[in-house]
Write a protein that holds these residues in place. Structure first.
Motif, mmCIF file in Angstrom:
data_model
loop_
_atom_site.group_PDB
_atom_site.id
_atom_site.type_symbol
_atom_site.label_atom_id
_atom_site.label_comp_id
_atom_site.label_asym_id
_atom_site.label_seq_id
_atom_site.Cartn_x
_atom_site.Cartn_y
_atom_site.Cartn_z
ATOM 1 N N ILE A 275 0.907 -1.324 -0.020
ATOM 2 C CA ILE A 275 0.100 -0.240 0.026
ATOM 3 C C ILE A 275 0.778 1.134 -0.138
ATOM 4 O O ILE A 275 0.643 2.247 -0.594
ATOM 5 C CB ILE A 275 -1.048 -0.083 1.224
ATOM 6 N N THR A 276 1.967 1.184 1.030
ATOM 7 C CA THR A 276 2.924 2.234 1.030
ATOM 8 C C THR A 276 3.453 2.871 -0.561
ATOM 9 O O THR A 276 3.477 3.762 -0.868
ATOM 10 C CB THR A 276 3.816 1.989 1.793
ATOM 11 N N GLU A 277 3.967 1.685 -1.159
ATOM 12 C CA GLU A 277 4.504 1.712 -2.427
ATOM 13 C C GLU A 277 3.614 2.385 -3.432
ATOM 14 O O GLU A 277 3.770 3.383 -4.526
ATOM 15 C CB GLU A 277 5.031 0.524 -3.139
ATOM 16 N N TRP A 278 2.220 2.029 -3.253
ATOM 17 C CA TRP A 278 1.299 2.559 -4.367
ATOM 18 C C TRP A 278 1.025 3.904 -3.930
ATOM 19 O O TRP A 278 0.773 4.857 -4.920
ATOM 20 C CB TRP A 278 0.059 1.830 -4.040
ATOM 21 N N LEU A 279 0.908 4.249 -2.823
ATOM 22 C CA LEU A 279 0.518 5.702 -2.317
ATOM 23 C C LEU A 279 1.559 6.740 -2.874
ATOM 24 O O LEU A 279 1.327 7.725 -3.064
ATOM 25 C CB LEU A 279 0.370 5.676 -0.818
ATOM 26 N N LEU A 280 2.669 6.043 -2.614
ATOM 27 C CA LEU A 280 3.935 7.047 -3.036
ATOM 28 C C LEU A 280 4.223 7.178 -4.564
ATOM 29 O O LEU A 280 5.020 8.017 -5.108
ATOM 30 C CB LEU A 280 5.204 6.511 -2.404
ATOM 31 N N ARG A 281 3.426 6.333 -5.452
ATOM 32 C CA ARG A 281 3.568 6.341 -6.676
ATOM 33 C C ARG A 281 2.310 7.137 -7.482
ATOM 34 O O ARG A 281 2.114 7.496 -8.546
ATOM 35 C CB ARG A 281 3.401 5.102 -7.488
ATOM 36 N N SER A 282 1.196 7.195 -6.287
ATOM 37 C CA SER A 282 -0.024 7.827 -6.964
ATOM 38 C C SER A 282 -0.082 9.073 -7.201
ATOM 39 O O SER A 282 0.826 9.849 -6.495
ATOM 40 C CB SER A 282 -1.247 7.057 -6.067
ATOM 41 N N THR A 283 -1.148 9.604 -7.624
ATOM 42 C CA THR A 283 -1.170 10.919 -8.024
ATOM 43 C C THR A 283 -2.532 11.595 -6.818
ATOM 44 O O THR A 283 -3.181 10.714 -6.112
ATOM 45 C CB THR A 283 -1.972 11.442 -9.147
ATOM 46 N N HIS A 284 -2.558 12.704 -6.647
ATOM 47 C CA HIS A 284 -3.291 13.218 -5.544
ATOM 48 C C HIS A 284 -4.798 13.043 -5.845
ATOM 49 O O HIS A 284 -5.625 12.519 -5.193
ATOM 50 C CB HIS A 284 -3.477 14.800 -5.607
ATOM 51 N N ALA A 285 -5.140 12.886 -7.292
ATOM 52 C CA ALA A 285 -6.426 12.657 -7.630
ATOM 53 C C ALA A 285 -6.921 11.145 -7.378
ATOM 54 O O ALA A 285 -7.883 10.620 -6.886
ATOM 55 C CB ALA A 285 -6.776 12.778 -9.110
ATOM 56 N N GLU A 286 -5.723 10.084 -7.643
ATOM 57 C CA GLU A 286 -6.109 8.768 -7.289
ATOM 58 C C GLU A 286 -6.186 8.651 -5.809
ATOM 59 O O GLU A 286 -6.943 7.600 -5.346
ATOM 60 C CB GLU A 286 -4.722 8.216 -7.875
ATOM 61 N N ARG A 287 -5.338 9.145 -5.022
ATOM 62 C CA ARG A 287 -5.436 8.959 -3.583
ATOM 63 C C ARG A 287 -6.872 9.599 -3.097
ATOM 64 O O ARG A 287 -7.494 8.806 -2.200
ATOM 65 C CB ARG A 287 -4.326 9.925 -2.757
ATOM 66 N N ALA A 288 -7.248 10.582 -3.656
ATOM 67 C CA ALA A 288 -8.407 11.471 -3.010
ATOM 68 C C ALA A 288 -9.754 10.492 -3.346
ATOM 69 O O ALA A 288 -10.756 10.558 -2.876
ATOM 70 C CB ALA A 288 -8.762 12.738 -3.904
ATOM 71 N N ALA A 289 -9.494 9.630 -4.419
ATOM 72 C CA ALA A 289 -10.681 8.588 -5.108
ATOM 73 C C ALA A 289 -10.981 7.255 -4.092
ATOM 74 O O ALA A 289 -12.051 6.704 -4.231
ATOM 75 C CB ALA A 289 -10.537 8.087 -6.351
ATOM 76 N N ILE A 290 -10.031 7.166 -3.152
ATOM 77 C CA ILE A 290 -10.193 6.051 -1.994
ATOM 78 C C ILE A 290 -11.333 6.490 -1.248
ATOM 79 O O ILE A 290 -11.210 7.286 -0.524
ATOM 80 C CB ILE A 290 -8.806 5.884 -1.256
ATOM 81 N N PRO A 291 -12.155 5.639 -1.036
ATOM 82 C CA PRO A 291 -13.496 5.937 -0.437
ATOM 83 C C PRO A 291 -13.269 6.196 0.965
ATOM 84 O O PRO A 291 -14.171 7.009 1.738
ATOM 85 C CB PRO A 291 -14.489 4.833 -0.476
ATOM 86 N N VAL B 281 -5.223 13.317 2.269
ATOM 87 C CA VAL B 281 -4.710 12.791 0.935
ATOM 88 C C VAL B 281 -3.210 13.269 0.582
ATOM 89 O O VAL B 281 -2.636 12.317 -0.069
ATOM 90 C CB VAL B 281 -5.668 13.654 -0.196
ATOM 91 N N ASP B 282 -2.819 14.507 0.879
ATOM 92 C CA ASP B 282 -1.360 14.901 0.506
ATOM 93 C C ASP B 282 -0.439 14.350 1.513
ATOM 94 O O ASP B 282 0.911 14.444 1.465
ATOM 95 C CB ASP B 282 -1.304 16.382 0.300
ATOM 96 N N VAL B 283 -0.881 13.875 2.901
ATOM 97 C CA VAL B 283 0.459 13.472 3.845
ATOM 98 C C VAL B 283 0.103 11.948 4.245
ATOM 99 O O VAL B 283 1.198 11.447 4.727
ATOM 100 C CB VAL B 283 0.171 14.248 5.029
ATOM 101 N N ILE B 284 -0.661 11.266 3.686
ATOM 102 C CA ILE B 284 -0.767 9.749 3.773
ATOM 103 C C ILE B 284 0.403 8.924 3.342
ATOM 104 O O ILE B 284 1.032 8.026 4.071
ATOM 105 C CB ILE B 284 -2.136 9.046 3.166
ATOM 106 N N GLY B 285 1.087 9.243 2.254
ATOM 107 C CA GLY B 285 2.230 8.668 1.627
ATOM 108 C C GLY B 285 3.349 8.572 2.736
ATOM 109 O O GLY B 285 3.888 7.577 3.016
ATOM 110 N N ALA B 286 3.677 9.749 3.293
ATOM 111 C CA ALA B 286 4.504 9.726 4.179
ATOM 112 C C ALA B 286 4.114 9.173 5.659
ATOM 113 O O ALA B 286 5.044 8.539 5.910
ATOM 114 C CB ALA B 286 4.867 11.438 4.607
ATOM 115 N N GLY B 287 2.840 9.084 6.088
ATOM 116 C CA GLY B 287 2.863 8.695 7.191
ATOM 117 C C GLY B 287 2.899 7.168 7.086
ATOM 118 O O GLY B 287 3.193 6.460 7.950
ATOM 119 N N ALA B 288 2.466 6.387 5.811
ATOM 120 C CA ALA B 288 2.768 5.210 5.321
ATOM 121 C C ALA B 288 4.179 4.680 5.661
ATOM 122 O O ALA B 288 4.424 3.587 6.103
ATOM 123 C CB ALA B 288 1.819 4.772 4.133
ATOM 124 N N LEU B 289 4.941 5.756 5.083
ATOM 125 C CA LEU B 289 6.352 5.333 4.799
ATOM 126 C C LEU B 289 6.818 5.034 6.161
ATOM 127 O O LEU B 289 7.762 4.321 6.516
ATOM 128 C CB LEU B 289 7.009 6.247 4.070
#
Length: 331
Positions: A270-286, A293-301
């Motif tokens: 999931i972390t690798e996907w979040l760090l590859r994804s765009t803002h729009a792709e992350r925002a689409a997660i229900p 949206v903008d900080v979840i990748g860092a938190g997951a890492l």
């Protein structure tokens, strides 16, 4: 039962819990639990000050919470402020505003105090459920097995916006350390350029962020025996959001998330996907809160790095954290 209110004001969010608490039986019954993303720590790492717009958002949430506390008739209130307000030169302005709205002075607590509250809130209902400490296989898919076979000691990690707390203990805290690495701080330090967040981050940015996290883990390990714990318990929005993604929830569901488990392999995926994804792709997660949206990748890492450092095969996710610890302290 004593009716209490607890407020936890961190770098990214401010949260309220109104609950009936019985310290003798260990029972805590939620009456109202809510969270508002206010980003109080906006720019603090760079400027050393709380921004006027961040204070305005926080005070607006405080006014909303004051009405909820009055409606429920809470007998006691404790307001705890954490990382961002510890770091800010103008924290007196924040203190005065809270006092005017809620009638209590926010306690700007130390990292060690923050860690102890987090440990109490996360483990009070887990204590006494040790089933002998047998090695546990990873859970594959779904929320996994629930609490009830957890081996001690626990390592509780509270991944906040500005800091992360590490606590090792059984029923009591053995050692604790707070380090300045969190989802907002890492994002602002490494992924924001000229007011814009990298979308997605470059490999170099991710590597710099990872190096920063590893240095923080080195500091934590000077005080806390991270590798001695048998159960890793993860707290706060980055971890709970990863659980929601892992379970593919159609919306954020606290009951499904609380005491769910995420295998390390899924955290990494999931972390690798979040760090590859765009803002729009992350925002689409229900299940994704717009404020994450903008900080979840860092938190997951941060979580992935912790799991690799301690060799954890899974993380137990808790919705009960510092907020519940504050409520217990009031009662």
């Amino acid at each position: 039962m004593t009716r209490v209110a607890a407020i936890d004001c961190g770098t990214n969010s401010i949260r309220l819990l109104v609950a009936d608490v019985n310290p003798e039986t260990g029972e805590l019954v939620d009456l109202d639990r809510r969270m508002t993303i206010v980003r109080l720590g906006q720019g603090v790492d760079r400027t050393g000050r709380l921004a006027p717009e961040a204070l305005a958002r926080t005070f607006a949430a405080c006014r909303e919470y004051a009405a909820v506390i009055k409606e429920h008739g809470a007998e006691r209130l404790r307001f705890v402020a954490t990382s961002a307000s510890r770091d800010a030169e103008n924290r007196d302005e924040f203190v005065r505003g809270v006092l005017d709205i809620l009638g209590v002075e926010p306690e700007v607590i130390t990292g060690d105090q923050e860690a102890e509250f987090s440990f109490t809130g996360a483990t009070r209902e887990l204590s006494g459920q040790d089933q002998g400490g047998a090695e546990r296989p990873s859970t594959e898919g779904g929320g996994g097995r629930r609490a009830g076979d957890l081996a001690k000691p626990f390592l509780v990690v509270d991944i906040g916006g500005g800091s992360t707390e590490f606590v090792v203990g059984d029923e009591q805290v053995r050692a604790a350390r707070s380090v300045d690495v969190g989802c907002v701080r890492m994002t602002e330090r490494h992924l924001v350029h000229e007011g814009h967040v990298s979308d997605p981050p470059t490999e170099a940015e991710t590597a710099a962020m990872r190096a920063d996290i590893e240095r923080a883990l080195d500091l934590a390990e000077e005080t806390v025996p991270l590798r001695e714990a048998h159960t890793l318990v993860g707290l706060a929005g980055s971890v709970t959001t990863l659980s929601a993604i892992h379970q593919d929830l159609p919306e954020y569901d606290s009951a499904a998330i609380h005491h769910s488990r995420i295998p390390y392999a899924r955290v990494r995926e999931i972390t690798e996907w979040l760090l590859r994804s765009t803002h729009a792709e992350r925002a689409a997660i229900p299940s994704m809160h717009p404020g994450r949206v903008d900080v979840i990748g860092a938190g997951a890492l941060v979580l992935q790095s912790i799991m690799e450092r301690v060799g954890a095969q899974e993380v137990v996710v808790s919705e009960h954290d510092i907020l519940d610890g504050i409520a217990w302290s009031v009662a």
